[in-house]
Design a protein around this motif. Structure first.
Motif, PDB file in Angstrom:
ATOM      1  N   TRP A 141       0.832  -1.193   0.000  1.00 25.96           N
ATOM      2  CA  TRP A 141       0.000   0.000   0.000  1.00 25.96           C
ATOM      3  C   TRP A 141       0.866   1.240   0.000  1.00 25.96           C
ATOM      4  CZ3 TRP A 141       0.847  -3.063   4.148  1.00 25.96           C
ATOM      5  CH2 TRP A 141       1.272  -2.473   5.331  1.00 25.96           C
ATOM      6  N   TYR A 142       0.312   2.284  -0.542  1.00 24.96           N
ATOM      7  CA  TYR A 142       0.969   3.584  -0.610  1.00 24.96           C
ATOM      8  C   TYR A 142      -0.041   4.601  -0.116  1.00 24.96           C
ATOM      9  CZ  TYR A 142       3.120   7.753  -2.657  1.00 24.96           C
ATOM     10  OH  TYR A 142       3.670   8.982  -2.844  1.00 24.96           O
ATOM     11  N   ASP A 143       0.316   5.364   0.902  1.00 22.16           N
ATOM     12  CA  ASP A 143      -0.643   6.281   1.518  1.00 22.16           C
ATOM     13  C   ASP A 143      -0.539   7.713   0.996  1.00 22.16           C
ATOM     14  OD1 ASP A 143       1.634   7.293   2.727  1.00 22.16           O
ATOM     15  OD2 ASP A 143       1.154   6.498   4.707  1.00 22.16           O
ATOM     16  N   GLY A 144       0.141   7.888  -0.121  1.00 28.11           N
ATOM     17  CA  GLY A 144       0.309   9.214  -0.680  1.00 28.11           C
ATOM     18  C   GLY A 144       1.687   9.786  -0.403  1.00 28.11           C
ATOM     19  N   SER A 145       2.408   9.176   0.565  1.00 24.93           N
ATOM     20  CA  SER A 145       3.765   9.649   0.847  1.00 24.93           C
ATOM     21  C   SER A 145       4.748   8.515   1.145  1.00 24.93           C
ATOM     22  CB  SER A 145       3.766  10.640   2.016  1.00 24.93           C
ATOM     23  OG  SER A 145       3.338  10.009   3.201  1.00 24.93           O
ATOM     24  N   THR A 146       4.267   7.403   1.688  1.00 26.27           N
ATOM     25  CA  THR A 146       5.150   6.313   2.072  1.00 26.27           C
ATOM     26  C   THR A 146       4.630   4.978   1.549  1.00 26.27           C
ATOM     27  OG1 THR A 146       5.699   7.488   4.111  1.00 26.27           O
ATOM     28  CG2 THR A 146       6.261   5.156   4.029  1.00 26.27           C
ATOM     29  N   ALA A 147       5.503   4.203   0.894  1.00 32.25           N
ATOM     30  CA  ALA A 147       5.143   2.865   0.425  1.00 32.25           C
ATOM     31  C   ALA A 147       5.454   1.861   1.523  1.00 32.25           C
ATOM     32  CB  ALA A 147       5.915   2.526  -0.833  1.00 32.25           C
ATOM     33  N   ARG A 148       4.537   0.910   1.734  1.00 33.77           N
ATOM     34  CA  ARG A 148       4.722  -0.109   2.759  1.00 33.77           C
ATOM     35  C   ARG A 148       4.242  -1.452   2.207  1.00 33.77           C
ATOM     36  NH1 ARG A 148       4.929   4.122   5.966  1.00 33.77           N
ATOM     37  NH2 ARG A 148       3.956   4.767   7.791  1.00 33.77           N
ATOM     38  N   LYS A 149       4.674  -2.529   2.868  1.00 29.63           N
ATOM     39  CA  LYS A 149       4.140  -3.841   2.502  1.00 29.63           C
ATOM     40  C   LYS A 149       4.333  -4.826   3.635  1.00 29.63           C
ATOM     41  CE  LYS A 149       7.953  -6.028  -0.006  1.00 29.63           C
ATOM     42  NZ  LYS A 149       8.333  -6.614  -1.280  1.00 29.63           N
ATOM     43  N   ILE A 150       3.495  -5.841   3.616  1.00 27.79           N
ATOM     44  CA  ILE A 150       3.632  -6.995   4.496  1.00 27.79           C
ATOM     45  C   ILE A 150       3.705  -8.201   3.563  1.00 27.79           C
ATOM     46  CG2 ILE A 150       1.128  -7.010   4.847  1.00 27.79           C
ATOM     47  CD1 ILE A 150       1.587  -8.509   7.470  1.00 27.79           C
ATOM     48  N   THR A 151       4.654  -9.088   3.830  1.00 25.52           N
ATOM     49  CA  THR A 151       4.905 -10.223   2.943  1.00 25.52           C
ATOM     50  C   THR A 151       4.858 -11.512   3.742  1.00 25.52           C
ATOM     51  OG1 THR A 151       6.330  -8.840   1.568  1.00 25.52           O
ATOM     52  CG2 THR A 151       6.553 -11.211   1.300  1.00 25.52           C
ATOM     53  N   SER A 152       4.289 -12.547   3.137  1.00 24.62           N
ATOM     54  CA  SER A 152       4.264 -13.851   3.807  1.00 24.62           C
ATOM     55  C   SER A 152       5.688 -14.375   3.967  1.00 24.62           C
ATOM     56  CB  SER A 152       3.404 -14.845   3.023  1.00 24.62           C
ATOM     57  OG  SER A 152       3.975 -15.132   1.760  1.00 24.62           O
ATOM     58  N   ARG A 153       5.925 -15.096   5.038  1.00 20.32           N
ATOM     59  CA  ARG A 153       7.230 -15.703   5.267  1.00 20.32           C
ATOM     60  C   ARG A 153       7.393 -16.973   4.435  1.00 20.32           C
ATOM     61  NH1 ARG A 153       5.397 -14.599  10.488  1.00 20.32           N
ATOM     62  NH2 ARG A 153       5.017 -16.809  10.767  1.00 20.32           N
ATOM     63  N   LYS A 154       6.298 -17.658   4.209  1.00 21.15           N
ATOM     64  CA  LYS A 154       6.335 -18.904   3.445  1.00 21.15           C
ATOM     65  C   LYS A 154       5.953 -18.639   1.991  1.00 21.15           C
ATOM     66  CE  LYS A 154       5.427 -21.893   7.333  1.00 21.15           C
ATOM     67  NZ  LYS A 154       4.565 -22.906   7.919  1.00 21.15           N
ATOM     68  N   SER A 155       6.339 -19.565   1.143  1.00 21.90           N
ATOM     69  CA  SER A 155       6.019 -19.485  -0.282  1.00 21.90           C
ATOM     70  C   SER A 155       4.816 -20.346  -0.602  1.00 21.90           C
ATOM     71  CB  SER A 155       7.202 -19.989  -1.117  1.00 21.90           C
ATOM     72  OG  SER A 155       8.334 -19.217  -0.871  1.00 21.90           O
TER      73      SER A 155
END
Length: 104
Positions: free
Chosen positions: A50-64
């Motif tokens: 997600w991008y809130d208009g100023s900062t890009a962030r993400k959450i990623t799974s640990r497993k594939s």
């Protein structure tokens, strides 16, 4: 609160180091809020970006995800603004409270 969920059937992962866009609301011009579900092409991990208009962030799974079979994924945000990713019904990743109100 929200839940994004779906099924994916990956047949290969590449070494390209890119992400495959699965679905979401992405501004092609930039500068406004966006949110999307992606797959990391080198590992098969699922991410919520997600991008809130100023900062890009993400959450990623640990497993594939497993190759050549259906994989269920879900990304949720609860009333305390905690984000979680589930893979095949199992909690895989979580963040602490994040208060940006994605879309009203």
């Amino acid at each position: 609160t929200f839940t994004f969920e779906g099924w994916l059937y990956p047949t290969s992962f590449t070494a390209a180091g890119t992400e495959m866009f699965v679905f979401g609301d992405v501004d092609p011009v930039g500068g406004t809020a966006t949110i999307s579900i992606n797959v990391e092409q080198t590992t098969g991990a699922v991410s919520l970006r997600w991008y809130d208009g100023s900062t890009a962030r993400k959450i990623t799974s640990r497993k594939s995800m497993a190759l050549n079979q259906w994989n269920y994924f879900a990304s949720t945000r609860d009333s305390s603004n905690n984000l979680r990713i589930y893979l095949n019904g199992n909690l895989d990743s979580t963040t602490s409270s994040y208060s940006y109100s994605f879309y009203q």
